[in-house]
Design a protein around this motif. Sequence first.
Motif, PDB file in Angstrom:
ATOM      1  N   GLY A  95       1.377  -1.203   0.146  1.00  0.00           N
ATOM      2  CA  GLY A  95      -0.058   0.435   0.129  1.00  0.00           C
ATOM      3  C   GLY A  95       0.660   1.273   0.044  1.00  0.00           C
ATOM      4  N   THR A  96       2.281   1.379   0.659  1.00  0.00           N
ATOM      5  CA  THR A  96       2.964   2.554   1.182  1.00  0.00           C
ATOM      6  C   THR A  96       3.343   2.335  -0.474  1.00  0.00           C
ATOM      7  OG1 THR A  96       2.675   2.495   3.355  1.00  0.00           O
ATOM      8  CG2 THR A  96       4.620   3.674   1.558  1.00  0.00           C
ATOM      9  N   VAL A  97       3.676   1.329  -1.384  1.00  0.00           N
ATOM     10  CA  VAL A  97       4.796   1.711  -2.174  1.00  0.00           C
ATOM     11  C   VAL A  97       3.921   1.997  -3.448  1.00  0.00           C
ATOM     12  CG1 VAL A  97       5.978   0.149  -3.830  1.00  0.00           C
ATOM     13  CG2 VAL A  97       6.030  -0.336  -1.758  1.00  0.00           C
ATOM     14  N   LYS A  98       2.443   2.041  -3.402  1.00  0.00           N
ATOM     15  CA  LYS A  98       1.939   2.267  -4.990  1.00  0.00           C
ATOM     16  C   LYS A  98       1.766   3.341  -3.822  1.00  0.00           C
ATOM     17  CE  LYS A  98      -1.269  -2.025  -5.888  1.00  0.00           C
ATOM     18  NZ  LYS A  98      -1.136  -1.540  -7.259  1.00  0.00           N
ATOM     19  N   LEU A  99       1.028   4.118  -3.034  1.00  0.00           N
ATOM     20  CA  LEU A  99       1.415   5.220  -3.199  1.00  0.00           C
ATOM     21  C   LEU A  99       2.376   6.266  -3.536  1.00  0.00           C
ATOM     22  CD1 LEU A  99      -0.364   6.034   0.366  1.00  0.00           C
ATOM     23  CD2 LEU A  99      -1.762   6.221  -1.340  1.00  0.00           C
ATOM     24  N   LEU A 100       3.783   5.313  -3.106  1.00  0.00           N
ATOM     25  CA  LEU A 100       4.936   6.278  -3.089  1.00  0.00           C
ATOM     26  C   LEU A 100       4.912   6.160  -5.563  1.00  0.00           C
ATOM     27  CD1 LEU A 100       7.617   4.772  -0.929  1.00  0.00           C
ATOM     28  CD2 LEU A 100       7.394   6.595  -0.648  1.00  0.00           C
ATOM     29  N   GLU A 101       4.518   5.876  -5.400  1.00  0.00           N
ATOM     30  CA  GLU A 101       4.901   5.657  -7.253  1.00  0.00           C
ATOM     31  C   GLU A 101       3.440   6.871  -8.100  1.00  0.00           C
ATOM     32  OE1 GLU A 101       5.586   0.775  -8.210  1.00  0.00           O
ATOM     33  OE2 GLU A 101       3.231   1.470  -8.193  1.00  0.00           O
ATOM     34  N   TYR A 102       2.079   6.553  -7.112  1.00  0.00           N
ATOM     35  CA  TYR A 102       1.507   8.070  -7.195  1.00  0.00           C
ATOM     36  C   TYR A 102       1.816   9.056  -7.538  1.00  0.00           C
ATOM     37  CZ  TYR A 102      -1.716   3.566  -7.399  1.00  0.00           C
ATOM     38  OH  TYR A 102      -2.243   2.304  -8.075  1.00  0.00           O
ATOM     39  N   SER A 103       3.003   9.280  -6.431  1.00  0.00           N
ATOM     40  CA  SER A 103       3.325  10.493  -6.205  1.00  0.00           C
ATOM     41  C   SER A 103       4.540  11.214  -6.767  1.00  0.00           C
ATOM     42  CB  SER A 103       4.037  10.731  -4.242  1.00  0.00           C
ATOM     43  OG  SER A 103       3.159  10.253  -3.585  1.00  0.00           O
ATOM     44  N   ILE A 104       5.726  10.045  -7.311  1.00  0.00           N
ATOM     45  CA  ILE A 104       5.851  10.486  -8.086  1.00  0.00           C
ATOM     46  C   ILE A 104       5.283  10.717  -9.665  1.00  0.00           C
ATOM     47  CG2 ILE A 104       7.961   9.729  -9.625  1.00  0.00           C
ATOM     48  CD1 ILE A 104       8.529  10.295  -6.924  1.00  0.00           C
ATOM     49  N   LYS A 105       4.767  10.124  -9.918  1.00  0.00           N
ATOM     50  CA  LYS A 105       4.060  10.249 -11.207  1.00  0.00           C
ATOM     51  C   LYS A 105       2.659  11.208 -10.936  1.00  0.00           C
ATOM     52  CE  LYS A 105       0.100   8.164 -14.441  1.00  0.00           C
ATOM     53  NZ  LYS A 105      -0.201   6.293 -14.494  1.00  0.00           N
ATOM     54  N   TYR A 106       2.545  11.884 -10.391  1.00  0.00           N
ATOM     55  CA  TYR A 106       1.333  13.377 -10.414  1.00  0.00           C
ATOM     56  C   TYR A 106       2.330  14.136  -9.675  1.00  0.00           C
ATOM     57  CZ  TYR A 106      -1.728   9.873 -11.720  1.00  0.00           C
ATOM     58  OH  TYR A 106      -2.560   9.196 -13.441  1.00  0.00           O
ATOM     59  N   GLY A 107       3.344  14.261  -9.273  1.00  0.00           N
ATOM     60  CA  GLY A 107       4.444  15.601  -8.989  1.00  0.00           C
ATOM     61  C   GLY A 107       3.790  16.250  -7.278  1.00  0.00           C
ATOM     62  N   VAL A 108       3.515  15.244  -6.098  1.00  0.00           N
ATOM     63  CA  VAL A 108       3.586  14.854  -4.734  1.00  0.00           C
ATOM     64  C   VAL A 108       4.890  15.722  -4.327  1.00  0.00           C
ATOM     65  CG1 VAL A 108       3.402  14.208  -2.853  1.00  0.00           C
ATOM     66  CG2 VAL A 108       1.621  13.295  -4.658  1.00  0.00           C
ATOM     67  N   LYS A 109       5.005  17.030  -3.660  1.00  0.00           N
ATOM     68  CA  LYS A 109       5.432  17.997  -3.491  1.00  0.00           C
ATOM     69  C   LYS A 109       6.950  16.864  -1.779  1.00  0.00           C
ATOM     70  CE  LYS A 109       4.539  21.760  -4.466  1.00  0.00           C
ATOM     71  NZ  LYS A 109       3.082  22.021  -5.377  1.00  0.00           N
TER      72      LYS A 109
END
Length: 308
Positions: A95-109
């Motif tokens: 679950g954490t890894v998926k959130l990290l992937e989405y964070s990279i893909k969608y520009g989380v700061k």
Amino acid sequence: MKILVTGGAGFIGSQLVNLLLAEGHTPIILDNFSNGRKENVPSGVKIYKKNLLCEKVERIFEKEKPDIVMHLAAQVSVAKSLENPAEDTAVNVLGTVKLLEYSIKYGVKKFIFSSSSAVYGYTSEPIHEESSTSPISFYGTSKLVSETYIKLFNTLYNLPYTIFRYANVYGPRQRSDGEGGVISIFIEQLLRNEAPVIFGDGNQTRDFVYVDDVARANLLAITNADNQIINIGSNTQTSINLLYTLLSNQLHSLQKPNYVAKREGDILHSNLLNSKALNYLKWEPQYDLSAGLDSTVEYFKTKLKNDE
């Protein structure tokens, strides 16, 4: 800022959402409501009822494009992690890894992660952030592995992070069922004139930190403590026996506890140094145990009256 709070309807997450609103941020909640409660969520806050592993979570990132992710959602039961380590790993690590992937893909700061003192296992006291990590439960292991992924995502993709290792968090809204904290469990049992259970001899110690202090640490991390692992605790030890005595006296209860065998996966002592939090966040606890227990007891008294 727009901030995605996973587990935002839960005990810690909902108090954090309140604080973010008060500070002018726009929180968005992702919660599957396995532990969260809708009554914890202020009106007007956008809620997505999804599991962390649901593929539709990516659509939330695509639509909302959050500036910050505060990841509090987790499988938090040490006992359940020992019964079903695969599920524990799926939720907490994958679950954490998926959130990290989405964070990279969608520009989380920035990615702010709620870890646990369970990553340390048995250590000498007091515990600092460079103390050895050797978890004695699958839950603690899943948190430590998640920390490693977060650090690697920073190394490989430059995603800033702050990792918090919490002591034993307590306060209003904590559940007394399931994997509720010992304080909420004791209070509700004493209010119902039931005899609480103490695992082991009760001489084990815990570092109790009030939920409002934990929420404030997360708020401060928005603009501080990039790429740091930080303990969030009170830097004090309280035995379970002393805790029981304090609550019994406060509630004028004559109930005697039932002592049963020690649980697997429970550490003996916990005392987190918080000097790094002071240095990087200018954070230190504002609530001592006495003040925190007063507030928590009043909450549960009111809740019990409302439930009757």
